[in-house]
Design a protein around this motif. Structure first.
Motif, short mmCIF file in Angstrom:
data_model
loop_
_atom_site.label_atom_id
_atom_site.label_comp_id
_atom_site.label_asym_id
_atom_site.label_seq_id
_atom_site.Cartn_x
_atom_site.Cartn_y
_atom_site.Cartn_z
N GLN C 257 0.84 -1.20 0.00
CA GLN C 257 0.00 0.00 0.00
C GLN C 257 0.87 1.25 0.00
N THR C 258 0.29 2.39 -0.42
CA THR C 258 0.96 3.68 -0.27
C THR C 258 0.96 4.07 1.21
N TRP C 259 1.71 5.10 1.57
CA TRP C 259 1.79 5.51 2.97
C TRP C 259 0.41 5.87 3.53
N ASP C 260 -0.50 6.35 2.66
CA ASP C 260 -1.83 6.72 3.16
C ASP C 260 -2.88 5.67 2.82
N GLY C 261 -2.40 4.45 2.56
CA GLY C 261 -3.32 3.33 2.56
C GLY C 261 -3.97 2.93 1.25
N LYS C 262 -3.55 3.52 0.12
CA LYS C 262 -4.11 3.10 -1.18
C LYS C 262 -3.30 1.94 -1.73
N PRO C 263 -3.94 1.07 -2.51
CA PRO C 263 -3.16 -0.02 -3.10
C PRO C 263 -2.10 0.54 -4.04
#
Lengths: 270, 270, 270
Positions: C257-263
């Motif tokens: 995931q990205t740091w803010d939680g997106k795949p």
């Protein structure tokens, strides 16, 4: 497409640094020392959009809170005086004002730097007007503080139920300091913004960034320049947070909202 | 309605400042210098509701983290000793305790100020008990730390899966320092609260403000006085955040909730 | 079950402290002074899982921001040089790099400590390569900064609409400093992490902890050791927040995931 020249950047840096600090610039001995000349003075201080007076206030206060080597801090104060960007009286007011937002230790650091720089320039000491010269009624003093709060913050303050609000915020911060004549409200904003930004405390940062723009003391464009000038001594990460708040609060002011997003006029906060 | 007199305020400030710092007060030369006397000593230190011992601990620790000019920091330590608000042993314990919450540099700053102030007062050096004198079993040491954590925080701690919790929190902070006899738990609270408040880290601030009140070490009213005393060296914006947390956590304690809002007794945290 | 011996701990502390600081260790006179030997050097610096080079960079930078007594800061720099953990060139690069993340004052403090320690060891001054030697096109410089941003952060940066992003982040931080050859990316990570952790600014802490692990520069286990080493000078409360972010971001990296939680891969940020 014209290329920019590193020699030109260095020359610009030398001229700027020596004028702004009112002293000759020694040849840098290290990579870090060269960055003052080639980046901070050549590329940050030369930006348009924010006057020198504001840049000096921001630099003096943020440097005072960062354990800055004395020659650097004294250089800013000497430069501000020598270039007549700030008077001795304005700087003395800034020292007291910064004590509130950056703590009394940092107020002392600013005040002592002013004394050293003034001595270097042979400026005579001026005396000062006392914090409060006339007798006062405690209730009237609190009410005065409440009016000062609204004037500065653009919204109403909290009820004085505890020491911090009564003995701190209303009686002293807004009741005695913000309204003093020796430094104007725009000048006090920059001092305040440095203190709140350094605290990393969310709500004070939001309310004061909002207040700076909502009061008309600073434009969105000026606030953007403030962020980069502030980053020099307070570091990029803190400035990053402030930049985000500037974007957010500029939207709120534009859309006629309070700092926390309510429509202006409905909240009873005008 | 009787008016208050600025001369009376100044006189009170002179008496307080010279007694609290155990030294004559020089006439202020600048506006900022006058604010120590007419505001900090006349109006903040004189407030009821928090004893001098606590005010000294808060001022010494917050001053140590604020790059405070040496004469100011040394003045607090000298005053605490001269007025017998704190013993040399208690101050030495506070220096180690503050190292944990404010970092080892600031622990060193407190410790060196104690040495200077004790020398000024001609107090003989006392020796000290070692951090741990007896042989230990590593598992028992961790378990001791876990019990110490619950005793201080009023709720259970995290499992020791990583360096910070095992090597830091359990083995040392709660396993070796909090339970030392030289400074009582209430004294350690003020030292701790200054360190966590300065960090601007949300959860440590919430949990320690909660723990201070939930343990019975400090009342809501005392915490409110703490906030203003803390603001002197740490600045109004940080104090503003702490004040908000004090209100919030006082409600949680009153309503028999954990710091994060669960009913006490259901969370397994009692 | 074998018991551990406090004498053994003290002996280990003496050996470690004198080797790591490249100087004889005086007998501690106070409880606080004994904690350097019996805890910091005996139990923290001796932990496995993070090499000395990283521990020195973390200690030098966090000490520089904490108003650390000069002999302590100089000791770290002297030790790093004497033990060949870092070269003079690497340290000079670290001073400039830390100026960005910890502010120019703290960059100056590191740089001056390097000069003093090098003089103590009789190391000759080496000269330095200028920040930028070749002429440049302003648009190409911005584009270079944008590529540098993606390389370091592992995701794309913001558009250069304001002073902070254009004049600060892209033109200088990623355009001129991160890509310099004198210190590798892993070394720059530790310097950066100390600066962002000290800021208490949520998003910079999250993105840089994420970037450190997502780039492969540091493992989860190394980040856990970083947290305790960082706590020494920056205090336990700040380290507590960073520890929480390390847990959270390690999950994100593991789950792609990205740091803010997106795949990863759907956000266009790869």
């Amino acid at each position: 497409m014209s290329l920019l020249d590193p020699k030109e950047r260095t020359e610009r840096g030398v001229v700027q640094q020596s004028q702004l600090l009112a002293a000759p610039v020694p040849e840098p001995r290290t990579l870090f020392e060269s960055s003052w000349r080639d980046y901070i003075f050549a590329e940050v201080w030369t930006r348009p959009g924010l006057e020198l007076r504001a840049r000096y206030l921001v630099s003096i206060c943020s440097a005072a809170s960062a354990d800055t080597p004395r020659d650097i801090l004294d250089g800013y104060v000497r430069g501000a005086l020598a270039n007549q960007a700030l008077s001795l009286t304005e700087l003395r007011e800034a020292a007291l004002h910064y004590a509130i937002y950056g703590g009394w230790s940092c107020g002392a650091i600013v005040d002592e730097a002013i004394s050293r720089a003034a001595a270097q320039l042979g400026l005579p000491d001026e005396g000062f007007s006392p914090i409060r010269a006339e007798p006062w009624d405690p209730q009237a003093r609190l009410a005065e503080g409440a009016r000062g709060f609204e004037n500065v913050m653009t919204f109403g303050g909290p009820p004085p139920a505890v020491a911090y609000f009564e003995g701190g915020i209303l009686n002293f911060v807004f009741g005695e300091v913000w309204e003093r004549p020796g430094l104007d409200q725009r000048g006090r904003r920059w001092v305040t913004l440095v203190g709140v930004a350094n605290s990393s405390a969310d709500t004070p940062i939001r309310t004061h960034v909002y207040g700076a723009m909502a009061s008309g003391n600073a434009s969105f464009e000026e606030m953007n320049e403030f962020v980069l000038q502030y980053a020099i001594h307070s570091g990029w990460p803190r400035a990053s947070f402030v930049q985000g708040v500037v974007f957010e609060m500029a939207e709120k002011v534009k859309n006629r909202q309070t700092w926390d997003g309510k429509p202006l006029g409905e909240s009873g906060n005008e």
